[in-house]
Write an enzyme that holds these catalytic residues in place. Structure first.
Site, PDB file in Angstrom:
ATOM      1  N   HIS A  62       6.376  39.646 -23.816  1.00 53.92           N
ATOM      2  CA  HIS A  62       4.759  41.029 -24.361  1.00 53.92           C
ATOM      3  C   HIS A  62       4.642  40.941 -23.491  1.00 53.92           C
ATOM      4  O   HIS A  62       4.238  39.665 -22.270  1.00 53.92           O
ATOM      5  CB  HIS A  62       5.594  40.430 -25.754  1.00 53.92           C
ATOM      6  CG  HIS A  62       4.752  38.556 -25.800  1.00 53.92           C
ATOM      7  ND1 HIS A  62       5.903  37.857 -25.642  1.00 53.92           N
ATOM      8  CD2 HIS A  62       4.033  38.032 -26.460  1.00 53.92           C
ATOM      9  CE1 HIS A  62       4.683  36.938 -25.931  1.00 53.92           C
ATOM     10  NE2 HIS A  62       3.904  36.565 -25.797  1.00 53.92           N
ATOM     11  N   HIS A  64       1.286  39.178 -23.754  1.00 49.35           N
ATOM     12  CA  HIS A  64       0.050  38.267 -23.934  1.00 49.35           C
ATOM     13  C   HIS A  64       0.058  37.325 -22.396  1.00 49.35           C
ATOM     14  O   HIS A  64       1.167  37.153 -21.770  1.00 49.35           O
ATOM     15  CB  HIS A  64       0.126  37.282 -25.044  1.00 49.35           C
ATOM     16  CG  HIS A  64       0.049  37.496 -26.193  1.00 49.35           C
ATOM     17  ND1 HIS A  64       0.705  37.106 -27.200  1.00 49.35           N
ATOM     18  CD2 HIS A  64      -0.810  38.790 -26.686  1.00 49.35           C
ATOM     19  CE1 HIS A  64       0.256  37.992 -28.315  1.00 49.35           C
ATOM     20  NE2 HIS A  64      -0.750  38.919 -27.775  1.00 49.35           N
ATOM     21  N   ASP A  66      -0.602  34.189 -21.323  1.00 50.34           N
ATOM     22  CA  ASP A  66      -0.545  33.128 -21.695  1.00 50.34           C
ATOM     23  C   ASP A  66       1.676  33.188 -20.762  1.00 50.34           C
ATOM     24  O   ASP A  66       2.455  32.640 -20.927  1.00 50.34           O
ATOM     25  CB  ASP A  66       0.642  32.081 -22.269  1.00 50.34           C
ATOM     26  CG  ASP A  66       1.076  32.734 -23.796  1.00 50.34           C
ATOM     27  OD1 ASP A  66       0.002  33.712 -24.156  1.00 50.34           O
ATOM     28  OD2 ASP A  66       1.777  31.435 -25.466  1.00 50.34           O
ATOM     29  N   HIS A  67       1.822  34.758 -21.071  1.00 52.65           N
ATOM     30  CA  HIS A  67       3.744  34.780 -20.315  1.00 52.65           C
ATOM     31  C   HIS A  67       3.392  35.667 -19.867  1.00 52.65           C
ATOM     32  O   HIS A  67       3.932  35.898 -18.676  1.00 52.65           O
ATOM     33  CB  HIS A  67       3.540  35.943 -21.652  1.00 52.65           C
ATOM     34  CG  HIS A  67       3.759  34.942 -23.364  1.00 52.65           C
ATOM     35  ND1 HIS A  67       5.219  34.629 -23.351  1.00 52.65           N
ATOM     36  CD2 HIS A  67       3.062  34.831 -23.693  1.00 52.65           C
ATOM     37  CE1 HIS A  67       4.845  33.724 -24.896  1.00 52.65           C
ATOM     38  NE2 HIS A  67       3.593  33.984 -24.423  1.00 52.65           N
ATOM     39  N   HIS A 118       4.969  40.302 -33.130  1.00 50.50           N
ATOM     40  CA  HIS A 118       3.729  39.253 -32.254  1.00 50.50           C
ATOM     41  C   HIS A 118       3.421  40.084 -32.040  1.00 50.50           C
ATOM     42  O   HIS A 118       1.939  39.975 -32.117  1.00 50.50           O
ATOM     43  CB  HIS A 118       4.664  38.034 -31.259  1.00 50.50           C
ATOM     44  CG  HIS A 118       3.711  37.730 -31.136  1.00 50.50           C
ATOM     45  ND1 HIS A 118       2.742  36.437 -31.620  1.00 50.50           N
ATOM     46  CD2 HIS A 118       3.741  37.347 -29.668  1.00 50.50           C
ATOM     47  CE1 HIS A 118       2.346  35.659 -30.839  1.00 50.50           C
ATOM     48  NE2 HIS A 118       2.597  36.565 -29.543  1.00 50.50           N
ATOM     49  N   ASP A 140       7.711  35.315 -28.178  1.00 49.14           N
ATOM     50  CA  ASP A 140       6.355  34.441 -29.279  1.00 49.14           C
ATOM     51  C   ASP A 140       7.412  35.202 -30.870  1.00 49.14           C
ATOM     52  O   ASP A 140       6.333  35.463 -31.585  1.00 49.14           O
ATOM     53  CB  ASP A 140       5.480  35.180 -29.270  1.00 49.14           C
ATOM     54  CG  ASP A 140       4.926  33.689 -28.306  1.00 49.14           C
ATOM     55  OD1 ASP A 140       5.251  33.034 -27.554  1.00 49.14           O
ATOM     56  OD2 ASP A 140       3.570  34.213 -27.638  1.00 49.14           O
ATOM     57  N   HIS A 178       7.075  28.225 -26.783  1.00 50.00           N
ATOM     58  CA  HIS A 178       6.140  27.633 -27.347  1.00 50.00           C
ATOM     59  C   HIS A 178       6.868  26.787 -27.690  1.00 50.00           C
ATOM     60  O   HIS A 178       7.694  26.012 -28.507  1.00 50.00           O
ATOM     61  CB  HIS A 178       5.009  27.921 -27.786  1.00 50.00           C
ATOM     62  CG  HIS A 178       4.313  29.029 -26.765  1.00 50.00           C
ATOM     63  ND1 HIS A 178       2.961  28.254 -26.848  1.00 50.00           N
ATOM     64  CD2 HIS A 178       4.202  30.080 -27.691  1.00 50.00           C
ATOM     65  CE1 HIS A 178       2.718  29.739 -26.636  1.00 50.00           C
ATOM     66  NE2 HIS A 178       3.178  30.287 -26.802  1.00 50.00           N
TER      67      HIS A 178
HETATM   68 FE    FE Z   1       2.520  33.342 -26.215  1.00 49.96          FE
HETATM   69 ZN    ZN Z   2       2.496  35.153 -27.720  1.00 54.01          ZN
END
Ligand code: FE
Ligand code: ZN
Length: 260
Positions: A62, A64, A66-67, A118, A140, A178
């Site tokens: 996805h 985001h 942090d990915h 998400h 996530d 995570h």
């Molecule tokens: Fe994340």
């Molecule tokens: Zn995420």
């Protein structure tokens, strides 16, 4: 030095820690590597260097930051192909995939699952046989003991995603992105205080974290036994919230966790 002329058959799975609590999952065969959701390039480049690996494929679940934050640097440094959700804005060039597409990478076939909730276009990658058991990269969406927050999707969508995961073989290893397990399990205990499998799993995970070990991968069988979001139709979970049907129960559970 490992002889590189031998055709590699052994596949390795390693979680590369990033930021405060992310894991960038890597699989490699001592020669070629694949990573999932590289939010940061540096820890991946360090492992590639250390182990003398060539990065071939980057999978993205996805959009985001942090990915995907490390995708451009890794692509430029290695020439790796980027494969991610067709329905999301991720760093380009990338091959967009969705439900029922398959991806060939490191000699294995990965099935793509659409699991919005998400984010609106979130996908997961599943392979039937990775060193003797199935393997799931779920981003996530599913966490051990929990599920992702509903930023762009609905409780009905996330419940559907949980049902898709529940239908996978019990021995499927679940690679979440995570390390949220301990806080998820504190919530799970509040939902199901009498679930003994959950109490035992919590002790197990506390010991792992005390030894600075990851609690992941989990398995589908474990999540079906301990994760309230995978168990939202169980009478014990249903009676802990005010919901009266499946989606309402799931929504109430997710809302409770948001403020827990
Ligand atoms: Fe994340
Ligand atoms: Zn995420």
């Amino acid at each position: 030095m490992v002889a590189k002329s031998i055709i590699p058959t052994h596949m390795n799975l390693i979680p590369i820690p990033a930021f405060a609590d992310n894991y960038i999952w890597m699989i490699h065969n001592e020669q070629d590597a694949l990573v999932v959701d590289p939010g940061d390039a540096q820890p991946v480049l360090a492992v590639l260097r250390e182990r003398n690996l060539q990065l071939k494929t980057i999978l993205v679940t996805h959009h985001h930051a942090d990915h995907v934050g490390g995708v451009d640097v890794l692509r430029q440094a290695t020439g790796a192909e980027v494969i991610g959700p067709a329905g999301e804005d991720i760093p380009q060039p990338a091959r967009g995939v969705s439900q029922d597409d398959t991806v060939q990478a490191l000699g294995q076939t990965w099935s793509v699952m659409d699991v919005p909730g998400h984010t609106a276009g979130h996908i997961a990658f599943y392979t039937e046989a990775f060193e003797g058991a199935p393997l799931l990269f779920c981003g996530d969406t599913l966490f051990s003991g929990g599920c992702g927050r509903l930023f762009e999707g609905t409780p009905a969508q996330m419940l559907h995603a949980m049902d898709m995961f529940a239908a996978l073989p019990g021995n499927t290893r679940v690679c979440c992105t995570h390390e949220y397990t301990l806080s998820n399990l504190r919530f799970a205990r509040a939902v199901e205080p009498d679930n003994t499998a959950l109490a035992q799993y919590q002790q197990h995970c506390e010991a792992l974290r005390a030894a600075q070990q990851p609690t992941l991968p989990s398995t589908i069988a474990t999540e079906l036994a301990i994760n309230p979001f995978m168990r939202s139709r169980q009478p014990t979970v249903r009676s802990a919230v005010t919901g009266t049907e499946d989606v309402a129960t799931f929504a109430a559970l997710r809302a409770w966790k948001n403020t827990f």
